[in-house]
Each structure stands twice: as structure tokens, then as C-alpha cells.
Write an enzyme that holds these catalytic residues in place. Structure first.
Site, mmCIF file in Angstrom:
data_model
loop_
_atom_site.group_PDB
_atom_site.id
_atom_site.type_symbol
_atom_site.label_atom_id
_atom_site.label_comp_id
_atom_site.label_asym_id
_atom_site.label_seq_id
_atom_site.Cartn_x
_atom_site.Cartn_y
_atom_site.Cartn_z
ATOM 1 N N CYS A 15 0.853 -1.186 0.000
ATOM 2 C CA CYS A 15 0.000 0.000 0.000
ATOM 3 C C CYS A 15 0.887 1.233 0.000
ATOM 4 O O CYS A 15 2.093 1.131 0.195
ATOM 5 C CB CYS A 15 -0.904 0.016 1.222
ATOM 6 S SG CYS A 15 0.043 0.032 2.736
ATOM 7 N N CYS A 18 3.260 1.791 2.873
ATOM 8 C CA CYS A 18 4.538 1.070 2.842
ATOM 9 C C CYS A 18 5.588 1.922 2.147
ATOM 10 O O CYS A 18 6.737 2.006 2.594
ATOM 11 C CB CYS A 18 4.416 -0.234 2.057
ATOM 12 S SG CYS A 18 3.114 -1.323 2.611
ATOM 13 N N ASP A 401 -27.604 5.991 -9.245
ATOM 14 C CA ASP A 401 -27.639 7.434 -9.388
ATOM 15 C C ASP A 401 -28.481 7.680 -10.648
ATOM 16 O O ASP A 401 -28.632 6.785 -11.482
ATOM 17 C CB ASP A 401 -26.193 7.925 -9.568
ATOM 18 C CG ASP A 401 -26.121 9.318 -10.121
ATOM 19 O OD1 ASP A 401 -26.651 10.219 -9.475
ATOM 20 O OD2 ASP A 401 -25.532 9.494 -11.202
HETATM 21 P P1 ADP Z 1 -27.833 13.467 -9.432
HETATM 22 O O1 ADP Z 1 -27.940 12.805 -8.113
HETATM 23 O O2 ADP Z 1 -29.080 13.281 -10.247
HETATM 24 O O3 ADP Z 1 -26.600 13.095 -10.190
HETATM 25 P P2 ADP Z 1 -26.755 15.958 -8.373
HETATM 26 O O4 ADP Z 1 -26.629 15.516 -6.953
HETATM 27 O O5 ADP Z 1 -25.490 16.117 -9.137
HETATM 28 O O6 ADP Z 1 -27.796 15.050 -9.158
HETATM 29 O O7 ADP Z 1 -27.486 17.377 -8.399
HETATM 30 C C1 ADP Z 1 -28.681 17.635 -7.696
HETATM 31 C C2 ADP Z 1 -29.312 18.933 -8.140
HETATM 32 O O8 ADP Z 1 -28.425 20.000 -7.833
HETATM 33 C C3 ADP Z 1 -29.543 19.024 -9.631
HETATM 34 O O9 ADP Z 1 -30.799 18.511 -9.998
HETATM 35 C C4 ADP Z 1 -29.450 20.516 -9.873
HETATM 36 O O10 ADP Z 1 -30.666 21.169 -9.593
HETATM 37 C C5 ADP Z 1 -28.415 20.966 -8.876
HETATM 38 N N1 ADP Z 1 -27.082 21.017 -9.467
HETATM 39 C C6 ADP Z 1 -26.074 20.123 -9.295
HETATM 40 N N2 ADP Z 1 -24.985 20.478 -9.989
HETATM 41 C C7 ADP Z 1 -25.305 21.594 -10.655
HETATM 42 C C8 ADP Z 1 -24.622 22.465 -11.579
HETATM 43 N N3 ADP Z 1 -23.365 22.234 -11.969
HETATM 44 N N4 ADP Z 1 -25.275 23.523 -12.052
HETATM 45 C C9 ADP Z 1 -26.538 23.785 -11.666
HETATM 46 N N5 ADP Z 1 -27.234 23.025 -10.824
HETATM 47 C C10 ADP Z 1 -26.655 21.953 -10.317
HETATM 48 MG MG MG Z 2 -24.770 11.564 -11.663
#
Ligand code: ADP
Ligand code: MG
Length: 690
Positions: A15, A18, A401
Site C-alpha cells: 500500500c 509502505c 444514481d
Molecule cells: P444526481 O444525483 O441526479 O446526479 P446531483 O446531486 O449532481 O444530481 O445534483 C442535484 C441537483 O443540484 C440538480 O438537480 C441541480 O438542480 C443541482 N445542481 C447540481 N450540480 C449543478 C450544476 N453544476 N449547475 C446547476 N445546478 C446543479
Molecule cells: Mg450523476
């Protein structure tokens, strides 16, 4: 200062810790400046004067590792293996094919077995003696003991004029066990080769700017904050920020070989090639901490550690081997004391030792793994960590996701409205400027809008959005929250469809609402249906809004979903649910992927996501997910069957041997059968519709 450079191969590191330990020990020596790279298993040394190699070796050894002699494990195994397989095959034929018996044929078999016992089986004898000093018994002990006892006893039989002998058994046992070891080492080596290929993308030397002058220095001496110049056609030595415009080929990191045009302030990664002109980079990492070397470290770490599956064999042996020895002793005592026949007592005790030697055990696990890995690779499923196969067997739920995993992540702007006295166009342009700094699928869609604006101090808030400063104003592009003009926003939100929603805001006011939408990936619905057929539950875990998530879940037939989940909430979900696979693609999924029992990453997603996962689906096809799970389950079952085949014949024949009823013919047949069964059973994986 006269300094010379030296490279040493370090063996035994499992690892990155190490590597740090070795490095510390070397640096303690006077006049030595060392940098140890875990992934390439090399120590790079800068020596101020003459230093005895033995002193260096000792420093490495005192940390608990070895300086490699440069000879590969495979190279030392190969001649032994070839000689062992050829001689033991011949020994089997002459000992067991009735038509080939001739007067004195046992002398021929004896001659064939002799080099096997002394040369091929040497590593087993050496390991057995070493173990014995620590009071340990392992498979090596049994192989060494079984084969040498069979050999010596056969000599005794020949001299006492017996027709029987066990010479072929004494040759077959070590040869087949060695074959298993060879397969295992080769599988490990091929992973090491891919690490070497990755690391070869980092140049050995770099041009550093010191007080306005260019100076050539070894790459490992670079530190964050240094400025380097990279000429056209050369590779970038460490991660950094561009101080000039550049055209970059990122294919080592992304596999995508289209040149990318970059401007000052853009990030560049180690291993990428500068295509035109000399470019200036301010480093943000050293060579050892760049993204590329971290990925390499992960891959090496995954392969360096002894697999748990391998330890399964060890665990079984740790009980099996001493038991056999005890049974053998009891057999002797029973015959000697009860029957009173010391000759037959000895014969039966030897027979127990010989027959117990499960020569197929060494190949039981690697055989299945090799077949499974090659099947997976053909279907774009890369199994980085073979132990995951075992865990896959227990999986009950698959958590997805959404964006980029179940959907294609190619978002389109469906609708954009201006709010708070601002036009939609202005809101979109501001959004484009801020999103230029992000790699999120939403950012890819929004930054396509043309704008002259540019944002500074861009910050990503995973699961929420992005912020940046445009002309002195802090602008947010994020999911809807509460704002000064909430009524106005609510009115527009009410008109919105089941889409991904983003609000552009500054100074507490919502100034734009943008609706985006992407398509479910082709085959996603079929994949979900297939998982249900396999008896697995499915859950969608998304940061997106409830309506959008519900809509996609409905389209794909997923019953269970969680919306508006922050990266922390995703992590919490996986902490609470055991026996789940997490499938994801983005930076926001990394924590969840590494917390889940098994992580599966989409090949086109973030590198970090792949590094955190045991399995990568290279072509992004959702159908590969149920496939990977089935492959895992079947492989694990196959391994257990193999262990059964490897032990079965032996375990069955131990009582026969103890009763003094075993003849060498039967022993030979059992050895051959268990090995053939293991090989055939592993191949059966190929025909199981996989
Ligand atoms: P998912 O779990 O579907 O991959 P995310 O956790 O990345 O979605 O994002 C959740 C929400 O946060 C999105 O639906 C959006 O509204 C907002 N969001 C995330 N990243 C961005 C970004 N780069 N620009 C604008 N809004 C964002
Ligand atoms: Mg995603």
C-alpha cells in the site's frame, strides 16, 4: 554539488503507506534524498556522494521490505513449471497406462520423478522448512511432506521388491500446485502492466522555471507552486493551472484523443500531452500526488493485496493441513498398537499423507477468476477487485444514481425564463459563465450558451450547484431554494414540467429559471426489469427534484426512489443499507460508491468514481449491470464448487487410506480427476450463458 541518481526496485510493498515507510528510512541516511513510488515499485534516489548499496539495502530491509534483484517471479516459475508438467505427465503415462508396463518400467518413472522432487518442488520444501521454524504449517508443508514421503517410500518399495510405487504421485502433486501459482502470478502481473502503462505517461524529467531561467530537473523533485514549461509534443509532469493558452491531448486520462483548447486558468493533468507551442503551468501537485499517479496507486493497491478469496484457501488449509498430519499419526498408532503390524502401520500413515495432498486446491480459485475476468472484459465489464465477486453473491439491492447513470446525461435546455426584471438571455449567459468551471452534466448543457462574460472564483457545491463571481457580483447556479422574489419563482415553478430545474440568482434574488431534460439510457428499462427477475430490489438515489425523479422512475419501472438527496444523504443511505451495489458516474457519487458493498462506475463518468469502484462498465450500457452481478454470483458459486472438487476426492479417500486399502493407482486417478474436474468446472462458466 555533485549528485548522482539511482533507481532501486522495492519488493513487498502492499500500500502507499509502505512506500512512505521505505522513503522515511532512506531519507534518514546522510546524503540521501529519496522518493518512493508505490505504483511502479521504485525508489528514486538522489545521492550526494558515494554510498554503499548495502547501506541502502539495509535501510529498505529495516522498514520490512526488500530491494529487488530484478528477476521476475514469473521468470523463476516458468522453467520449473514446464519441467514439472512435462515430467509428471510422462510419469503418469508410464505408471498408469497398462500397455506401457515393461520389465523395470518403475525405474523410468523413478528417473522422471527425481528432478521434479529436487528441482520443481524446491520452493515448497524451502517454504515448508521456513514455516516449520515458526511452528506454522501451510499448503506448502503438505505438498512438500506428501511428495517427498511418497518419493522416499517408493524407493523403499522398489528395494523391497514391491510391484507398487507412488513415484508419479510425488511428481504430479508439486507440478499441479505450481501451475496454480503461475496462473495467479500472471493475473496479478497483467494488472501491474496496466499500471506501468499509466505511469509511463509521466515524463522522468521536467523543465522548471527558476528565477526566470529554464532548468531541467527530475520530475519527482517538483513541488506544488513550481512553474514548469512543457514544449510541444511533451507530456505534462504534474497537475497544475495553465498560465498560457494551450492545445492538449488528454487521451491518457480520458481515452478521448480529440485535442482540447484551453485558456489561462484552466486545469491540466499530469500525463496529458501539449500539442502546440511551449506552455507554462503552475503546479498544484507533485508528481506523486497527481491524479494519474493516484489512479495508478489505486489499481496497484487493488492487485497487491492478497485477495480475500486467496485467503479462503489459506483458511481452509490452516485447519486441513494439521488435521491430516494428526490423522496420519493416529493411523500409524492405531495400526501399530491394535493390529500390531508396524510395516502396514507405516504404509497406511504414508498413504494418508499422500492422498490428502489436494494438488488441485492451488488452482481452484485462480482458474475461476481467470475465466470470469476474461468473460467480463469481453462484455466491457472490468473487474478491478476480484474479491468483489464474492460480495456480489450476497447482493440484494441495486442503488442507482440518476443523471449520467440511468439517463444519458446529455441534457437539453427545455425552457428558460428571466425573473426579477432580468431577461432569459441574460440569465442564461450568466449561467454559462459560471458553469464553464464545472464538469457536471448540467454544466455541460448550460455552458454551451455563447457569452462574453467570464466568471472568477468558481466553486462547485456537489449536489447543489455552482457559484462564481461575474463583474464583482457573486452568482449562483443551483437547485431551487428560497429567494426574495419567492412568489414570482413559485409561479414559474408551478408551470414547470417534470424536468431538472436550475435557478440563476444573485444578491438573494432569483433571476432565471432553467428547465433541462435528458433521456433515459437505451436499455435502462430492460436492465431494471432483468434485475427484478434476478430477485434484486432497485432504488434510484438522486439529487434532482421529486417530480423529475418520480417521472424517470416511472418510465424505467423503478419502485423505490429518493429525491433531493445531497451527497451526504446518499452516503447515509448506503451506510444504513447492507448488501447493496451502488451504480454511479459522478464526483458527487464517489463517497457513496466507496461506501457501498460494491461500487459500479460508468466508464464515461469521472475517473474518481471509477477509482472508488470495484467494477467499471466501460461502454456505459446499463445491461452490463445485471450481467456483472450474475457473473459475480456464478463465479463465486463456481469457486466453491472448485474447492469442493479439489478437496472432495482427497477427503473421501483419507479413510480408505487409513484403513490400508489405498493403492497407488487409486491415488493417481484421484489426483488426476480432481485437477481435471477443477479445470473443467471453471470452463463451465463460459457455457452458462455469460
Ligand atoms: P444526481 O444525483 O441526479 O446526479 P446531483 O446531486 O449532481 O444530481 O445534483 C442535484 C441537483 O443540484 C440538480 O438537480 C441541480 O438542480 C443541482 N445542481 C447540481 N450540480 C449543478 C450544476 N453544476 N449547475 C446547476 N445546478 C446543479
Ligand atoms: Mg450523476
Amino acid at each position: 554539488m555533485a549528485s548522482n541518481l539511482l533507481e532501486l526496485d522495492i519488493e513487498g510493498m502492499t500500500c502507499t503507506a509502505c512506500a512512505r515507510r521505505v522513503e522515511k528510512n532512506l531519507n534518514k541516511l546522510d546524503g540521501v534524498s529519496a522518493y518512493v513510488d508505490f505504483a511502479s515499485e521504485k525508489a528514486h534516489l538522489q545521492l550526494a556522494g558515494e554510498i554503499d548499496l548495502d547501506v541502502l539495502k539495509q535501510a529498505v530491509e529495516s522498514a520490512g521490505y526488500r530491494v529487488g534483484e530484478g528477476k521476475q517471479e514469473l521468470q523463476t516459475l516458468k522453467p520449473r513449471l514446464i519441467i514439472g508438467l512435462v515430467l509428471s505427465a510422462l510419469a503418469m503415462v508410464f505408471a498408469m497406462v497398462p500397455g506401457l508396463y515393461f520389465e523395470g518400467s518403475h525405474y523410468l518413472v523413478w528417473a522422471l520423478a527425481t528432478p521434479v522432487i529436487f528441482y520443481v518442488a524446491y520452493p515448497f520444501h524451502a517454504a515448508a522448512i521456513k514455516n516449520l521454524r515458526h511452528g506454522d504449517t501451510t499448503m506448502d508443508t503438505l505438498v512438500s511432506l506428501g511428495s517427498s514421503v511418497a518419493y522416499l517410500y517408493s524407493i523403499y518399495l522398489v528395494f523391497t521388491g514391491s510391484m507398487h510405487h507412488y513415484f508419479e504421485v510425488s511428481a504430479v502433486v508439486p507440478s499441479v500446485v505450481l501451475l496454480g501459482r503461475f496462473i495467479e502470478v500472471r493475473a496479478r502481473r497483467s494488472a501491474t502492466d496496466s499500471v506501468r502503462a499509466l505511469l509511463s505517461a509521466i515524463p522522468d524529467q521536467a523543465t522548471k522555471v527558476v528565477a526566470g531561467k529554464n532548468q531541467i530537473v527530475p520530475t519527482h523533485t517538483l513541488r506544488p507552486g513550481d512553474t514548469v514549461v512543457v514544449a510541444a509534443g511533451e507530456r505534462i509532469p504534474a497537475d497544475g493551472i495553465l498560465r498560457s493558452t494551450a492545445s492538449i491531448d488528454n487521451s491518457t486520462l480520458t481515452g478521448e484523443s480529440l485535442p482540447v483548447e484551453l485558456v489561462p486558468g484552466d486545469k491540466v493533468s499530469a500525463g496529458a500531452t501539449s500539442l502546440a507551442g511551449a506552455i507554462t503551468i503552475e503546479l498544484t501537485s507533485s508528481a506523486g500526488t497527481s491524479r494519474l499517479s493516484r489512479i495508478a496507486d489505486l489499481v496497484r493497491e487493488a492487485t497487491a493485496q492478497k485477495t480475500e478469496l486467496g485467503s479462503l484457501t489459506d483458511k481452509i488449509s490452516s485447519i486441513f493441513v494439521p488435521s491430516v498430519i494428526v490423522i496420519s499419526v493416529i493411523t500409524y498408532l492405531a495400526w501399530a498398537l491394535i493390529v500390531g503390524d508396524t510395516v502396514r502401520a507405516f504404509e497406511a500413515a504414508v498413504a494418508v499423507l499422500v492422498i490428502a495432498c489436494p494438488c488441485a486446491l492451488g488452482i481452484a480459485v485462480p482458474m475461476s477468476l481467470v475465466v470470469a475476468t476474461s468473460l467480463g472484459t469481453k462484455k466491457s465489464v472490468v473487474i478491478r477487485n476480484p474479491d468483489s465477486l464474492r460480495q456480489l453473491a450476497k447482493i440484494q439491492r441495486v442503488v442507482f444514481d440518476k443523471t449520467g447513470t440511468l439517463t444519458d446525461g446529455k441534457l437539453q435546455i427545455v425552457r428558460a425564463v428571466g425573473l426579477g426584471g432580468v431577461t432569459a438571455k441574460e440569465a442564461l449567459e450568466k449561467a454559462a459563465a459560471v458553469e464553464a468551471g464545472s464538469k457536471h452534466p448540467i454544466a455541460m448543457a448550460l455552458s454551451a450558451t455563447k457569452t462574453k462574460l467570464s466568471a472568477t472564483n468558481i466553486q462547485e457545491h456537489p449536489g447543489r450547484g455552482v457559484s462564481g463571481v461575474i463583474d464583482g457580483t457573486l452568482v449562483f447556479v443551483e437547485r431551487p431554494t428560497t429567494f426574495e422574489n419567492q412568489h414570482e419563482l413559485d409561479a414559474e415553478l408551478a408551470k414547470a414540467g417534470a424536468n431538472t430545474l436550475v435557478v440563476v440568482s444573485w444578491e438573494g434574488w432569483a433571476h432565471g429559471l432553467i428547465e433541462l431534460s435528458d433521456q433515459p439510457r437505451q436499455g435502462a428499462q430492460a436492465a431494471v426489469a432483468r434485475l427484478a427477475e434476478l430477485g434484486l430490489g432497485t432504488t434510484m438515489l438522486s439529487g434532482d427534484n421529486e417530480r423529475r425523479v418520480a417521472e424517470i422512475a416511472e418510465q424505467l419501472g423503478i419502485q423505490d426512489f429518493v429525491s433531493e438527496a445531497s451527497p451526504e444523504a446518499k452516503l447515509e443511505y448506503l451506510r444504513q443499507h447492507q448488501n447493496v451495489v451502488m451504480v454511479g458516474d459522478g464526483i458527487n457519487d464517489v463517497a457513496a460508491l466507496s461506501t457501498a458493498d460494491i461500487g459500479i462506475a460508468m466508464g464515461s463518468g469521472a475517473q474518481a468514481a471509477q477509482a472508488a469502484s470495484a467494477i467499471t462498465v466501460l461502454d456505459d450500457d446499463p445491461a452490463r449491470i445485471p450481467y456483472a452481478i450474475e457473473l459475480g454470483k456464478k463465479t463465486y458459486r463456481n469457486i466453491l464448487q472448485n474447492l469442493g472438487w479439489a478437496f472432495g476426492y482427497n477427503a473421501l479417500l483419507i479413510p480408505v487410506a487409513a484403513l490400508g486399502l489405498l493403492n497407488p493407482m487409486l491415488a493417481g486417478v484421484a489426483m488426476a480427476f480432481s485437477s481435471v474436474s477443477v479445470v473443467a468446472n471453471a470452463q463451465r462458466l463460459r457455457w452458462q450463458n455469460l
